[in-house]
Write a protein that holds these residues in place. Structure first.
Motif, PDB file in Angstrom:
ATOM      1  N   ALA A 104      27.115  37.299  45.120  1.00  0.00           N
ATOM      2  CA  ALA A 104      28.381  38.024  44.946  1.00  0.00           C
ATOM      3  C   ALA A 104      28.555  38.501  43.504  1.00  0.00           C
ATOM      4  O   ALA A 104      27.889  38.045  42.572  1.00  0.00           O
ATOM      5  CB  ALA A 104      29.551  37.131  45.336  1.00  0.00           C
ATOM      6  N   THR A 105      29.491  39.430  43.333  1.00  0.00           N
ATOM      7  CA  THR A 105      29.848  39.963  42.020  1.00  0.00           C
ATOM      8  C   THR A 105      30.993  39.154  41.424  1.00  0.00           C
ATOM      9  O   THR A 105      31.969  38.845  42.118  1.00  0.00           O
ATOM     10  CB  THR A 105      30.262  41.440  42.136  1.00  0.00           C
ATOM     11  N   ILE A 106      30.865  38.818  40.140  1.00  0.00           N
ATOM     12  CA  ILE A 106      31.894  38.103  39.384  1.00  0.00           C
ATOM     13  C   ILE A 106      32.255  38.939  38.161  1.00  0.00           C
ATOM     14  O   ILE A 106      31.380  39.424  37.444  1.00  0.00           O
ATOM     15  CB  ILE A 106      31.406  36.723  38.905  1.00  0.00           C
ATOM     16  N   ILE A 107      33.554  39.108  37.904  1.00  0.00           N
ATOM     17  CA  ILE A 107      34.042  39.882  36.761  1.00  0.00           C
ATOM     18  C   ILE A 107      34.357  38.938  35.598  1.00  0.00           C
ATOM     19  O   ILE A 107      34.892  37.847  35.793  1.00  0.00           O
ATOM     20  CB  ILE A 107      35.335  40.645  37.138  1.00  0.00           C
ATOM     21  N   HIS A 108      34.015  39.358  34.382  1.00  0.00           N
ATOM     22  CA  HIS A 108      34.457  38.614  33.200  1.00  0.00           C
ATOM     23  C   HIS A 108      34.749  39.625  32.096  1.00  0.00           C
ATOM     24  O   HIS A 108      34.098  40.658  32.008  1.00  0.00           O
ATOM     25  CB  HIS A 108      33.383  37.614  32.737  1.00  0.00           C
ATOM     26  N   ASN A 109      35.742  39.325  31.261  1.00  0.00           N
ATOM     27  CA  ASN A 109      36.004  40.274  30.180  1.00  0.00           C
ATOM     28  C   ASN A 109      35.044  40.034  29.022  1.00  0.00           C
ATOM     29  O   ASN A 109      34.341  39.027  28.957  1.00  0.00           O
ATOM     30  CB  ASN A 109      37.470  40.277  29.765  1.00  0.00           C
ATOM     31  N   LEU A 110      35.006  40.983  28.093  1.00  0.00           N
ATOM     32  CA  LEU A 110      33.926  40.994  27.098  1.00  0.00           C
ATOM     33  C   LEU A 110      34.070  39.943  26.011  1.00  0.00           C
ATOM     34  O   LEU A 110      33.174  39.786  25.189  1.00  0.00           O
ATOM     35  CB  LEU A 110      33.798  42.388  26.477  1.00  0.00           C
ATOM     36  N   ILE A 111      35.180  39.201  25.976  1.00  0.00           N
ATOM     37  CA  ILE A 111      35.269  38.138  24.976  1.00  0.00           C
ATOM     38  C   ILE A 111      35.284  36.746  25.593  1.00  0.00           C
ATOM     39  O   ILE A 111      35.599  35.768  24.914  1.00  0.00           O
ATOM     40  CB  ILE A 111      36.459  38.340  24.007  1.00  0.00           C
ATOM     41  N   THR A 112      34.928  36.635  26.876  1.00  0.00           N
ATOM     42  CA  THR A 112      34.590  35.315  27.393  1.00  0.00           C
ATOM     43  C   THR A 112      33.243  34.914  26.803  1.00  0.00           C
ATOM     44  O   THR A 112      32.470  35.748  26.321  1.00  0.00           O
ATOM     45  CB  THR A 112      34.493  35.307  28.930  1.00  0.00           C
ATOM     46  N   SER A 113      32.946  33.634  26.859  1.00  0.00           N
ATOM     47  CA  SER A 113      31.692  33.123  26.316  1.00  0.00           C
ATOM     48  C   SER A 113      30.482  33.727  27.024  1.00  0.00           C
ATOM     49  O   SER A 113      30.538  34.075  28.212  1.00  0.00           O
ATOM     50  CB  SER A 113      31.645  31.603  26.484  1.00  0.00           C
ATOM     51  N   LYS A 114      29.371  33.831  26.283  1.00  0.00           N
ATOM     52  CA  LYS A 114      28.116  34.280  26.887  1.00  0.00           C
ATOM     53  C   LYS A 114      27.663  33.332  27.991  1.00  0.00           C
ATOM     54  O   LYS A 114      26.855  33.696  28.838  1.00  0.00           O
ATOM     55  CB  LYS A 114      27.020  34.366  25.820  1.00  0.00           C
ATOM     56  N   SER A 115      28.171  32.103  27.972  1.00  0.00           N
ATOM     57  CA  SER A 115      27.808  31.150  29.023  1.00  0.00           C
ATOM     58  C   SER A 115      28.258  31.631  30.400  1.00  0.00           C
ATOM     59  O   SER A 115      27.645  31.277  31.411  1.00  0.00           O
ATOM     60  CB  SER A 115      28.412  29.777  28.734  1.00  0.00           C
ATOM     61  N   VAL A 116      29.314  32.459  30.461  1.00  0.00           N
ATOM     62  CA  VAL A 116      29.825  32.910  31.763  1.00  0.00           C
ATOM     63  C   VAL A 116      28.811  33.807  32.477  1.00  0.00           C
ATOM     64  O   VAL A 116      28.393  33.492  33.605  1.00  0.00           O
ATOM     65  CB  VAL A 116      31.200  33.593  31.612  1.00  0.00           C
ATOM     66  N   PRO A 117      28.357  34.927  31.879  1.00  0.00           N
ATOM     67  CA  PRO A 117      27.341  35.715  32.577  1.00  0.00           C
ATOM     68  C   PRO A 117      26.028  34.950  32.766  1.00  0.00           C
ATOM     69  O   PRO A 117      25.314  35.178  33.756  1.00  0.00           O
ATOM     70  CB  PRO A 117      27.143  36.944  31.680  1.00  0.00           C
ATOM     71  N   GLU A 118      25.694  34.040  31.842  1.00  0.00           N
ATOM     72  CA  GLU A 118      24.479  33.240  32.014  1.00  0.00           C
ATOM     73  C   GLU A 118      24.554  32.400  33.283  1.00  0.00           C
ATOM     74  O   GLU A 118      23.607  32.365  34.083  1.00  0.00           O
ATOM     75  CB  GLU A 118      24.266  32.333  30.791  1.00  0.00           C
ATOM     76  N   VAL A 119      25.688  31.704  33.486  1.00  0.00           N
ATOM     77  CA  VAL A 119      25.856  30.867  34.679  1.00  0.00           C
ATOM     78  C   VAL A 119      25.855  31.722  35.942  1.00  0.00           C
ATOM     79  O   VAL A 119      25.270  31.347  36.969  1.00  0.00           O
ATOM     80  CB  VAL A 119      27.149  30.030  34.574  1.00  0.00           C
ATOM     81  N   ILE A 120      26.489  32.890  35.880  1.00  0.00           N
ATOM     82  CA  ILE A 120      26.512  33.791  37.043  1.00  0.00           C
ATOM     83  C   ILE A 120      25.090  34.200  37.425  1.00  0.00           C
ATOM     84  O   ILE A 120      24.698  34.128  38.597  1.00  0.00           O
ATOM     85  CB  ILE A 120      27.391  35.026  36.750  1.00  0.00           C
ATOM     86  N   LEU A 121      24.296  34.604  36.440  1.00  0.00           N
ATOM     87  CA  LEU A 121      22.914  35.014  36.711  1.00  0.00           C
ATOM     88  C   LEU A 121      22.067  33.849  37.201  1.00  0.00           C
ATOM     89  O   LEU A 121      21.261  33.996  38.130  1.00  0.00           O
ATOM     90  CB  LEU A 121      22.300  35.623  35.452  1.00  0.00           C
ATOM     91  N   GLU A 122      22.233  32.681  36.590  1.00  0.00           N
ATOM     92  CA  GLU A 122      21.468  31.503  36.999  1.00  0.00           C
ATOM     93  C   GLU A 122      21.742  31.107  38.442  1.00  0.00           C
ATOM     94  O   GLU A 122      20.882  30.501  39.101  1.00  0.00           O
ATOM     95  CB  GLU A 122      21.789  30.328  36.070  1.00  0.00           C
ATOM     96  N   ASN A 123      22.928  31.446  38.918  1.00  0.00           N
ATOM     97  CA  ASN A 123      23.308  31.095  40.288  1.00  0.00           C
ATOM     98  C   ASN A 123      23.185  32.272  41.248  1.00  0.00           C
ATOM     99  O   ASN A 123      23.758  32.254  42.347  1.00  0.00           O
ATOM    100  CB  ASN A 123      24.727  30.526  40.299  1.00  0.00           C
TER     101      ASN A 123
END
Length: 460
Positions: free
Chosen positions: A283-302
Motif C-alpha cells: 500500500a501507499t503511505i503519505i508522509h510530509n517532508l520533515i518527518t524523519s527519514k526513518s519513516v520512508p525507510e520503514v515503509i520501503l522495508e515493509n
C-alpha cells in the motif's frame, strides 16, 4: 442592516485552512452567522442540504455554533447540532452521514481564541482554494438572499457511534492489560477517551479530564515540550505502560514511553505505517517532508510505497485521496486514515500503538527503539525579514557539503557523506524561517543548527 466586510478585515481570521481569531476582537457571533450563511450559500449551489455541527469546551463555542447554524438555516440548509465533540468526532459525523460539517474550536490556541474548521460531505477539507476564498468574496460582495423555506435545526449526539466505529477499526479486546496515563489538558480528550476505551483491557489514569476552556493547568498544545512535563511525571508516578497527551480538540495525540521519555511523532508514523502494510501489502503511505527519514525507510522495508508531501493537512489529505493511500502522518502528530475518510484522528493513532504494545511483552521504549534511527532538531523558528536572502546565505555557507536540494516546500538539503539533512521553510503569515534538521547523532544536529543560526544572525 447587513454588516460589511473588507478583504483586510477577513484576512485576519480566514486563514489557509480554517477560521481563527480572538473572540470579541477578531470574530463574534454576528460575523460567524454571516460565515454560516456564506457557507450555506456555497453548499446549496452544490446540492447539499444539511450540515452537522460540533464544538469544543471553550466558553464561546456554543454561542458561535448557534450563530453559524442560523446562517446556514437562512440559506435553506438544515443544521444538526451534535453538541460537544472532538474534531475527529465531527469528521466521523460528517463522514458517516455523508454531509458537510463545521467544528468550532481553536485547537491548541489560548483560551481567548476560537475558530471554525469546515468540511464538505465525507469529511473533505475546506481550505482556502476549496471554499474559504469563495466565502471571503461572498462576505465582501454580499451574500445573495434565499427566499425559500429556512432550514430546520435538530440535535443528535454521535459519541457512542463514534466510539463504536473506532473500536471496529482497531481491535483492543485481546491485548494484555495496559495502564494508560492520559493528559487531556482540560480539552476534548476528556470527553472522548472514556467513551472509546470503556470495557477494554485498558486502565485509564486520567489527568486534567475536566472540560475547561480556560486551560487552568497548562496550554492544550503538546507540540510545546513544557506542556508534556506533567504527563511525563504522571506516567512514572503511576507506573503506566504508556502516556497519551491530546491537544484541545483532540485531533492530535503525543505519546510518552513508560520511563517518561517523549516518543517522536515520526516514530509513531513508522509504527502505524508498518501495521497498515501488514494489513494492506504494497500500500501507499503519505508522509510530509520533515518527518524523519526513518519513516520512508520503514515503509520501503515493509514493501510499501512512500509518498512525500508538503507540510500542512490540506496537502496530506489531497495526497491521501489522489494516491489512494491507506495512512498518512506528519511530524506534528497529525495522523490520517483512509478508513476514517482520509481525516486525522489522534485517538485512532493511539489505539494502533496500544494494539501493537499490547500484543507483546516489550516495554514501549523497547518497542519504539527500532523506529528511532536518527536525532531530530525539532522545529526552530528564526525571525527574518528577508527570508529568501537568508535561505540563499545558508545554502552558500554549506557549499560543497551539499549533496542535493529540492524545493517541494521551502528548500530541503541533503548533506554529503551522511544521513544528515535540513529543511528551511518561510512562514506564510509571519517574518519567520522554520528549520528542521536531522542526523545520525546529536552532535551532528547541533553543528548544523549552530551553523545555520550563525549565518542567519549575520544576514539579519
Amino acid at each position: 442592516m447587513a454588516r460589511t466586510y473588507t478583504h483586510e478585515q477577513l484576512a485576519q481570521v480566514i486563514k489557509a485552512y480554517d477560521v481563527r481569531g480572538v473572540v470579541g476582537t477578531d470574530i463574534d457571533a454576528a460575523a460567524v452567522q454571516d460565515m454560516g450563511a456564506a457557507f450555506g450559500y456555497l453548499l446549496r449551489q452544490e446540492g447539499e442540504t444539511q450540515v452537522v455541527l460540533g464544538y469544543d469546551m471553550r466558553p464561546s463555542s456554543p454561542e458561535l455554533a448557534a450563530a453559524f447554524a442560523k446562517g446556514l438555516q437562512s440559506q435553506g440548509l438544515a443544521a444538526i447540532n451534535s453538541g460537544l465533540t472532538s474534531t475527529d468526532e465531527l469528521y466521523f459525523a460528517s463522514g458517516s452521514r455523508n454531509c458537510a460539517g463545521a467544528m468550532f474550536t481553536a485547537s491548541h490556541n489560548p483560551a481567548q481564541y476560537n475558530g471554525i474548521k469546515m468540511c464538505r460531505s465525507g469529511a473533505r477539507p475546506v481550505g482556502w482554494d476549496t471554499g474559504l476564498s469563495a466565502i471571503t468574496e461572498l462576505l465582501v460582495k454580499g451574500i445573495p438572499a434565499y427566499d425559500g423555506t429556512p432550514g430546520e435545526l435538530s440535535s443528535q449526539e454521535v459519541l457512542a457511534d463514534y466510539a463504536t466505529h473506532l473500536r471496529g477499526l482497531v481491535d483492543l479486546s485481546q491485548i494484555r492489560p495496559l495502564v494508560v496515563a492520559v493528559d487531556a489538558a482540560n480539552g476534548m480528550g476528556g470527553h472522548t477517551v472514556p467513551a472509546v476505551f470503556a470495557g477494554l483491557p485498558v486502565d485509564i489514569r486520567p489527568l486534567y479530564f475536566e472540560l475547561d476552556g480556560s486551560f487552568p493547568n497548562h496550554e492544550a498544545n503538546p507540540l510545546d515540550p513544557k506542556n508534556l512535563v506533567d504527563l511525563q511525571k504522571f506516567v512514572v508516578a503511576e507506573k503506566a505502560d504508556i502516556g497519551l497527551a491530546f491537544d484541545g480538540d483532540a485531533d492530535r495525540c503525543f505519546v510518552i514511553a513508560e520511563d517518561g521519555t517523549p516518543v517522536t511523532p515520526s516514530a509513531i508514523c513508522a509504527l502505524v505505517a508498518q501495521r497498515y502494510l501488514q494489513k494492506y501489502p504494497g500500500a501507499t503511505i503519505i508522509h510530509n517532508l520533515i518527518t524523519s527519514k526513518s519513516v520512508p525507510e520503514v515503509i520501503l522495508e515493509n514493501g510499501g510505497r512512500p509518498v512525500r508531501t508538503r507540510v500542512g493537512h490540506s496537502f496530506i489529505k489531497d495526497s491521501m485521496a489522489k494516491e489512494q493511500a491507506v495512512f498518512g502522518g506528519e511530524h506534528s502528530a497529525h495522523y490520517y486514515f483512509q478508513e476514517f475518510w482520509n481525516a486525522d484522528s489522534g485517538i485512532l493513532a493511539a489505539m494502533h500503538v496500544l494494539a501493537e504494545l499490547g500484543r507483546q511483552d516489550l516495554k514501549l521504549s523497547e518497542l519504539m527503539a527500532k523506529y528511532l534511527r536518527y536525532v531530530p532538531s525539532g522545529e526552530i523558528n528564526f525571525t527574518v525579514q528577508d527570508q529568501q536572502g537568508a535561505i540563499a546565505a545558508v545554502l552558500e555557507s554549506f557549499g560543497e557539503q551539499i549533496a542535493e536540494t529540492d524545493e517541494l516546500d521551502g528548500v530541503t538539503v541533503q548533506l554529503k557523506g551522511s544521513a544528515a539533512w535540513f529543511n528551511l521553510r518561510a512562514s506564510n503569515t509571519e517574518p519567520l524561517l522554520r528549520l528542521n534538521a536531522e542526523a545520525e547523532t546529536a552532535e551532528k544536529v547541533a553543528a548544523i543548527v549552530q551553523q545555520i543560526h550563525k549565518v542567519i544572525a549575520s544576514s539579519n
